[in-house]
Design a protein around this motif. Structure first.
Motif, short mmCIF file in Angstrom:
data_model
loop_
_atom_site.label_atom_id
_atom_site.label_comp_id
_atom_site.label_asym_id
_atom_site.label_seq_id
_atom_site.Cartn_x
_atom_site.Cartn_y
_atom_site.Cartn_z
N ASN A 58 23.28 15.08 -4.36
CA ASN A 58 22.45 15.02 -5.55
C ASN A 58 23.08 14.02 -6.50
O ASN A 58 24.31 13.94 -6.61
CB ASN A 58 22.38 16.39 -6.22
N TYR A 59 22.23 13.25 -7.18
CA TYR A 59 22.72 12.19 -8.05
C TYR A 59 22.07 12.29 -9.43
O TYR A 59 20.93 12.71 -9.57
CB TYR A 59 22.38 10.82 -7.47
N ALA A 60 22.82 11.85 -10.42
CA ALA A 60 22.23 11.67 -11.73
C ALA A 60 21.20 10.55 -11.65
O ALA A 60 21.36 9.59 -10.89
CB ALA A 60 23.31 11.31 -12.75
N ASP A 61 20.14 10.67 -12.42
CA ASP A 61 19.08 9.67 -12.37
C ASP A 61 19.61 8.26 -12.66
O ASP A 61 19.13 7.27 -12.11
CB ASP A 61 17.98 10.01 -13.37
N SER A 62 20.60 8.19 -13.52
CA SER A 62 21.12 6.89 -13.96
C SER A 62 21.85 6.13 -12.85
O SER A 62 22.06 4.92 -12.98
CB SER A 62 22.07 7.08 -15.15
N LYS A 64 21.10 6.76 -9.29
CA LYS A 64 20.35 6.81 -8.03
C LYS A 64 20.04 5.40 -7.54
O LYS A 64 19.61 4.53 -8.30
CB LYS A 64 19.05 7.59 -8.22
N ASP A 89 28.15 2.07 -17.15
CA ASP A 89 28.88 2.91 -16.20
C ASP A 89 30.35 3.07 -16.59
O ASP A 89 31.09 3.84 -15.96
CB ASP A 89 28.81 2.31 -14.79
#
Length: 121
Positions: A58-62, A64, A89
Motif C-alpha cells: 500500500n502506498y501514499a497517494d503522493s 504511487k 520528498d
C-alpha cells in the motif's frame, strides 16, 4: 533484542533515484510487515509505503507510481526504491517493522534510526 538499521539516504537532484534499505537483526522469528514513514521539518511522521507478510503493498497517494516497496525474506531486509524524486520528498525516512521475536512468539513494533533524504538541485 532486535535492531533495524537503515541505509541509502542522501542528496539527489530532482528526477533522480535512491534506494533505501532496512536490515533487521536479532532474535527474529518472523516479520509480519515492513513500512516506510517520513517526517519533513515541522510536520508529522506519515506512512509512505507498507508491505505485509503476504506481499500486499500500500502506498501514499503522493508516491504511487514513483516508489516501490519490497522485501527479502531471507535477508530480513526491506527496501524502498524511490524514482522521479521531487523536492517535496525531502524528509527523514524511517523504517518500521512488526516483528515476532523468538522468545515469546509475540509481535512488537520496531523503528529504525532514520535516514535523511534531500531532493534539491
Amino acid at each position: 533484542q532486535v535492531q533495524l538499521v537503515e541505509s541509502g539516504g542522501g542528496l539527489v537532484q530532482p528526477g533522480g533515484s535512491l534506494r533505501l534499505s532496512c536490515a533487521a537483526s536479532g532474535s527474529i522469528f518472523s516479520i509480519n510487515s515492513v513500512g516506510w514513514y517520513r517526517q519533513a521539518p515541522g510536520k508529522q511522521r506519515v506512512l509512505v509505503a507498507i508491505i505485509t507478510s503476504g506481499n500486499n503493498t500500500n502506498y501514499a497517494d503522493s508516491v504511487k507510481g514513483r516508489f516501490t516497496i519490497s522485501r527479502d525474506y531471507a535477508k530480513n531486509t526491506g527496501y524502498l526504491q524511490m524514482n522521479s524524486l521531487k523536492p517535496e520528498d525531502t524528509a527523514v525516512y524511517y523504517c518500521n517493522a512488526i516483528i515476532v521475536i523468538v522468545s515469546t512468539k509475540r509481535s512488537y513494533s520496531y523503528w529504525g534510526q532514520g535516514t535523511q533524504v534531500t531532493v534539491s538541485s
